[in-house]
Design an enzyme around this catalytic site. Structure first.
Site, PDB file in Angstrom:
ATOM      1  N   ARG A 271      39.205  50.130  42.509  1.00  0.00           N
ATOM      2  CA  ARG A 271      39.280  49.146  43.575  1.00  0.00           C
ATOM      3  C   ARG A 271      39.195  49.860  44.918  1.00  0.00           C
ATOM      4  O   ARG A 271      39.769  50.938  45.106  1.00  0.00           O
ATOM      5  CB  ARG A 271      40.586  48.340  43.486  1.00  0.00           C
ATOM      6  CG  ARG A 271      40.569  47.281  42.399  1.00  0.00           C
ATOM      7  CD  ARG A 271      39.570  46.173  42.715  1.00  0.00           C
ATOM      8  NE  ARG A 271      39.475  45.156  41.665  1.00  0.00           N
ATOM      9  CZ  ARG A 271      38.596  45.183  40.681  1.00  0.00           C
ATOM     10  NH1 ARG A 271      37.742  46.188  40.589  1.00  0.00           N
ATOM     11  NH2 ARG A 271      38.556  44.214  39.788  1.00  0.00           N
ATOM     12  N   HIS A 319      29.132  47.648  44.469  1.00  0.00           N
ATOM     13  CA  HIS A 319      29.963  47.093  43.406  1.00  0.00           C
ATOM     14  C   HIS A 319      29.098  46.567  42.254  1.00  0.00           C
ATOM     15  O   HIS A 319      29.374  45.502  41.691  1.00  0.00           O
ATOM     16  CB  HIS A 319      30.873  45.976  43.937  1.00  0.00           C
ATOM     17  CG  HIS A 319      32.124  45.809  43.125  1.00  0.00           C
ATOM     18  ND1 HIS A 319      33.310  45.367  43.666  1.00  0.00           N
ATOM     19  CD2 HIS A 319      32.381  46.017  41.812  1.00  0.00           C
ATOM     20  CE1 HIS A 319      34.243  45.313  42.730  1.00  0.00           C
ATOM     21  NE2 HIS A 319      33.699  45.701  41.589  1.00  0.00           N
TER      22      HIS A 319
END
Length: 358
Positions: A271, A319
């Site tokens: 993350r 991502h």
């Protein structure tokens, strides 16, 4: 008869795989999958769907009726905390939600459900589905800077044959894998296959692993947060594969990045909040790090003004490193296995602990 509702857009029809799992367990379920009521995918494994899409009035009424009767949900509407809150508010009979993201625990935490509701609801994540592609991306990043990809590209662009120089090896290097879930375990295995010495970081270093037992293949040593600072001083690379929780936010801040040797590489496939972006830029600007490889950033999308975009020793993936064309199939298989366990009274895979966020 358990009502199972597909609440996320998919690129395939999951009903047969789900029905087979129910039959194997000797259960009884009504599987409700109505693609016309779900937003269209914008790309493979897009479980949010087109945010501009809206259901017509009658379709919305039909959708609300489906949710109200749902006991098991495959996917979170909108793949968001808001969608989870709305699902729970509508589905009074809801017992279990199977998320389609590894970060389902983060969605559950941000949904901030009432304590009495959260206590009775089982939530499972898709942890492990993305382990292999993200571990491969981590290896790509480690190899890219071990073999000086930025210098090679500069020489190519200048059509210049520079003097020879020694490159680094992954063999005999020391890699810290922070987070020993599916991604971390697979990364550790691949690093060890290259001959690297791997130290693993986990919240409870003495905890046994449900799949691997107390020993994790490829990991020579497992440490907790209290030993992290000492380990960083000897690391050639850090691979962060941690969930986004209050405990992990800003874990790799300026102080900790400064503990790394100047040739060290930081890879983040967990993350974005785990690595302090401003501190990372400062360390790179000061020459205190060899490079950074990021599949995640904080914030996302990464603003065009971020200096991370313009550095030759930073590799950024938007991502997308976890995304593969067969992701939906693998998530359906995970859900089918979990549903079989559900009917058989077994332990579900990837049950989220709402208190720790994963």
């Amino acid at each position: 008869m358990t009502v199972v509702t597909i609440c996320a857009p998919l690129s395939l029809d999951p009903t047969e795989a789900i029905a087979m799992a129910v039959r194997r367990a000797g259960g009884a379920a009504e599987v409700r999958y109505e693609p016309a009521l779900l937003p269209p995918q914008r790309f493979p494994a897009d479980h949010t769907g087109d945010p501009a899409w809206r259901r017509p009035t009658q379709a919305e009424q039909r959708w609300q009726k489906l949710l109200a009767e749902t006991e098991v949900a495959f996917g979170i509407p909108g793949d968001s905390p808001d969608g989870l809150r709305a699902l729970v508010a509508t589905a009074a009979r809801l017992k279990w939600v199977q998320g389609t993201a590894a970060g389902t625990g983060e969605q559950l935490r941000r949904a901030d459900l009432p304590a009495d509701v959260a206590r009775l609801l089982t939530v499972t994540s898709a942890a492990g589905v993305h382990a292999r592609p993200l571990a491969e991306f981590a290896m790509f990043g480690l190899l890219a800077f071990a073999k000086d990809v930025d210098r090679l590209l500069e020489a190519r662009d200048q059509a210049r044959w520079p003097p020879r120089w020694p490159m680094r090896q992954l063999a005999r290097s020391h890699v810290l894998v922070a987070g020993l879930g599916g991604i971390g375990r697979e990364t550790a295995r691949l690093c060890a296959a290259f001959g690297a010495r791997v130290t693993g970081l986990r919240r409870r270093p003495s905890a046994g692993d449900m799949l691997d037992g107390p020993e994790i293949p490829g990991v020579e040593r497992v440490v907790g947060m209290d030993e992290l600072d000492d380990v960083l001083r000897t690391c050639d690379a850090v691979v962060a594969a941690l969930p986004g929780t209050p405990e992990t936010e800003g874990l790799f801040d300026g102080k900790r990045l400064a503990m790394l040797p100047s040739h060290a590489v930081v890879v983040n496939v967990g993350r974005g909040s785990v690595v302090d972006a401003a501190a990372l830029v400062a360390a790179l600007d000061a020459g205190r790090l060899r490079g950074a490889v990021l599949d995640v950033t904080d914030p996302e999308p990464l603003p065009s003004a971020s200096p991370l975009w313009r550095r030759p020793n930073v590799i950024i993936s938007p991502h997308t490193a976890a995304l593969t064309v067969d992701e939906d199939d693998r998530i359906v298989q995970l859900f089918a296995e979990n549903l079989e366990r559900w009917f058989a009274g077994g332990r579900l895979r990837n049950v989220v602990n709402a208190h720790v966020g994963y």
